[in-house]
Design a protein around this motif. Structure first.
Motif, mmCIF file in Angstrom:
data_model
loop_
_atom_site.group_PDB
_atom_site.id
_atom_site.type_symbol
_atom_site.label_atom_id
_atom_site.label_comp_id
_atom_site.label_asym_id
_atom_site.label_seq_id
_atom_site.Cartn_x
_atom_site.Cartn_y
_atom_site.Cartn_z
ATOM 1 N N VAL A 1 -22.475 -0.964 21.683
ATOM 2 C CA VAL A 1 -21.785 -1.636 22.787
ATOM 3 C C VAL A 1 -22.154 -0.912 24.079
ATOM 4 N N PRO A 2 -22.716 -1.619 25.059
ATOM 5 C CA PRO A 2 -23.050 -0.947 26.320
ATOM 6 C C PRO A 2 -21.800 -0.757 27.168
ATOM 7 N N HIS B 1 -26.380 4.058 25.778
ATOM 8 C CA HIS B 1 -27.592 3.547 26.430
ATOM 9 C C HIS B 1 -28.835 4.286 25.919
ATOM 10 N N LEU C 1 -27.957 -4.484 20.867
ATOM 11 C CA LEU C 1 -26.812 -4.510 21.768
ATOM 12 C C LEU C 1 -25.841 -5.592 21.301
ATOM 13 N N THR D 1 -21.799 -7.295 21.981
ATOM 14 C CA THR D 1 -20.691 -7.341 22.935
ATOM 15 C C THR D 1 -19.410 -7.888 22.308
ATOM 16 N N GLN E 1 -21.189 -11.253 17.209
ATOM 17 C CA GLN E 1 -22.563 -10.747 17.170
ATOM 18 C C GLN E 1 -22.724 -9.689 16.076
#
Lengths: 420, 420
Positions: free
Chosen positions: A297-298, A310, A322, A324, A328
């Motif tokens: 998760v960014p 990151h 990645l 969110t 996903q």
């Protein structure tokens, strides 16, 4: 060489090694593995190979008789002459725990097989084995507190890991992910630490879902102590899991040894917040080496707690994806799960004729408690109007049903047999 | 067919097509391209091919005489009989602008070549050409306001694009990136919109660096009007660039046509904030199709303005790289720049013997205004103690120098010749 004890007599006379008819290991095997779990720190390639080759009961006999190889005897030392196996088993029972061993049906052999494979690549010479804190060794046994079956929970599980010094953002996201995964019938697996671990468990519990905490200490001795109530709630609907016997203290190196289990026991690992050079990064890299999907998760690039996330996303060889939201995550691990299960000829069902949008909305529907179309839209990542547009078709196809609380997946019984 | 005008007489009698000795196109060519830039909207494959085949002066003659193919004549329509070319050139001159044409040395032919290549893949039949808003057609000419040379600025440039409805987070990051890129001698290229565009320009300007705004209207008619002062500052040290002649209005479709230029004129495109299905995403995808590196700054997964960024990072075929600071951007585009330039045998210099850390600190040093070790540490992504550790060696190697304001790159003159 060592004085005779209750253990030796029990194993020699009374306890059977034969498995019971209900899928449980024989009492001698369980007693032997209880002894082994206290005799040496987990994570030793040499020790695991020795037990694997001799079998647990014979391994205990040889160790207690001083007939094990030097490298293995050195790991046990004076503990060869001690025996707390019966005490440990009774102590576990008193707190609602039990010892699950590889000879039990409940052992998550399928998932832990990646550790066996990885251990097979270790060299023969014990002097060149990976250090205990990073060696990919299978556990010898697992102390488990809680009523659920470990193999069933682990089969549809995702690791949620991250920083202890998390931010409000990270805790919010971990809680949401835990909640959404729980709603979809996926089990959250994490440690028991402050921050992301706790937020993930709390999110899952709030969805009435089972969650699993893998500890680096005894399951009767929750650490940190402030999480006593949380661990109690986890044990009620899910599981506390540990390689260490009751009463074991949470030594620092044990967390590193423990991390391989979080990675191995799950279909994939999601990192929510991680500082640079952090333990969460290490867990993610271990998951990748074990063939598990790494998801990240960014966060804001201005947040120190997202720097490690990151970095993981920039490591091309890690192939981290990645993510969110839970949809996903499930898309990735669900597919992997199917691939692993390898269904020979999946018959086509009503689901196969759905639009992408309808599949996303369907995947967003919880198993148990119905939810509002607004929530479905948020989880599916689409507009609420889209949700309202596809729900009638899903209901007609007997895939979803509406309850007082809102929409959820239809119970299998109602969808009618022979459709596929 | 059309009445004789000043243009036709000028081209027939007085104006030369021969380039001047200082690398400028002949007056007839410039006048012809000025006329063409108003005669048809940019973005037409058929029109560009017609001009390319006939040459600009002959193309104008044929269009004005009604001797062009039907498909091309239809694009010009009644404008074939009009001529504002001289007025446009004078009007540009009055606001400090000029027309740069492919026949000028200043034309950034190297970078725009990707558009020529992509146009080559368009079919022969004009009915099947890509629509004007997405066709990868080279510009016929560029109206440019500002004293700098376009080819020089574009050669070391990065596009910074993003949402108009940006958040404080996005503006902060865009400003920092613009500033850091400017400090390292890289030119920021963006549009002129509110939000990320403006923040990126302001960051670069704050570093006393040149910045380029590619507009979708005349360079004498800044849009949005509230950016009048910003555009004025950009034109003082950098450039305002447009395909449209002076006075042209910022019609909505022109922004889409313009976007290909932002992607093509730069070494890579960085997306800072983008909503789902946004223009910034479209620009990123165009950049990728033109062979440019796409870079994306992540943000909170709870922010609608980062949804588009995360989508781009999840599109495997886009090969977008997550970036969190200018050092990571320069690492990507700098390398690409070198690859493109393909230096046959780069002599080894003092730089080649530096540690990774020292190279990062060196790359963090600005060209012009000295900065503090703390700032270097932030830009290089390392500890300030590390910076202080490597600076003396970099100074001894004549690679950096210290000024009253702090550390910066050493001027080439001081590093001594013949080292490499």
């Amino acid at each position: 060489m060592s004085e005779r004890s209750g253990l030796d007599e029990d194993m020699a006379q009374g306890l059977s090694e034969v498995p019971t008819s209900d899928g449980l290991a024989g009492p001698a095997v369980r007693r032997a593995r209880a002894w082994l779990s206290r005799a040496a720190e987990p994570g030793s390639v040499a020790f695991w190979r020795f037990v694997e080759d001799a079998g647990p009961v014979e391994a205990v006999r040889r160790l207690r008789a001083g007939r094990a190889p030097d490298a293995v005897r050195a790991l046990v030392g004076a503990r060869a002459g001690q025996d707390a196996s019966l005490t440990d088993l009774l102590r576990a029972e008193r707190c609602g725990a039990r010892l699950v061993v590889p000879e039990d049906d409940e052992w998550p052999a399928h998932l832990l097989h990646c550790l066996t494979l990885a251990t097979g690549e270790e060299p023969d010479d014990p002097r060149h084995h990976s250090p205990r804190t990073t060696a990919p060794v299978p556990p010898l046994a697992l102390w488990i507190r809680g009523a659920a079956r470990l193999d069933e929970l682990a089969d549809r599980s995702v690791a949620l890991v991250g920083a202890r010094a998390s931010t409000a953002y990270g805790e919010h996201v971990a809680g949401e992910l835990g909640h959404q995964l729980g709603e979809r019938g996926w089990t959250v697996v994490s440690g028991g630490a402050f921050g992301i671990d706790a937020a993930a468990h709390r999110g899952a519990l709030a969805a009435d879902a089972a969650t699993v905490a893998v500890l680096a200490c005894g399951v009767d001795r929750p650490y940190p102590a402030a999480h006593g109530a949380l661990f109690h709630r986890i044990a009620e609907s899910g599981l506390l899991v540990s390689e260490w016997p009751p009463g074991a203290a949470p030594h620092k190196h044990r967390f590193l040894v423990r991390n391989r289990l979080i990675a191995a026991l799950t279909r994939g690992t999601v990192v929510v917040e991680a500082a640079a050079r952090s333990g969460a990064q290490a867990t993610a890299r271990r998951a990748h080496r074990l063939g598990r999907q790494v998801m990240v998760v960014p966060g804001p690039v201005t947040s120190a707690m997202s720097v490690g996330c990151h970095e993981l996303l920039r490591e091309a060889e890690l192939a981290a994806v990645l993510v969110t939201n839970a949809a996903q995550v499930v898309e990735l691990v669900g597919r992997l799960g199917e691939d692993l299960a390898d269904p020979p000829e999946r018959p086509s069902g009503p689901r196969d004729e759905l639009s992408d949008l309808a599949v996303r909305v369907l995947d967003a529907c919880p198993v148990r408690n119905g939810v509002s179309p607004e929530r479905l839209a948020r989880v599916a990542g689409c507009d609420v109007l889209d949700v309202l547009r596809v729900l009638p078709a899903l209901e007609l196809a007997d895939l979803v049903e509406v309850t007082d609380a809102g929409w959820r997946l239809a119970r299998p019984g109602r969808t009618g047999e022979g459709r596929g």
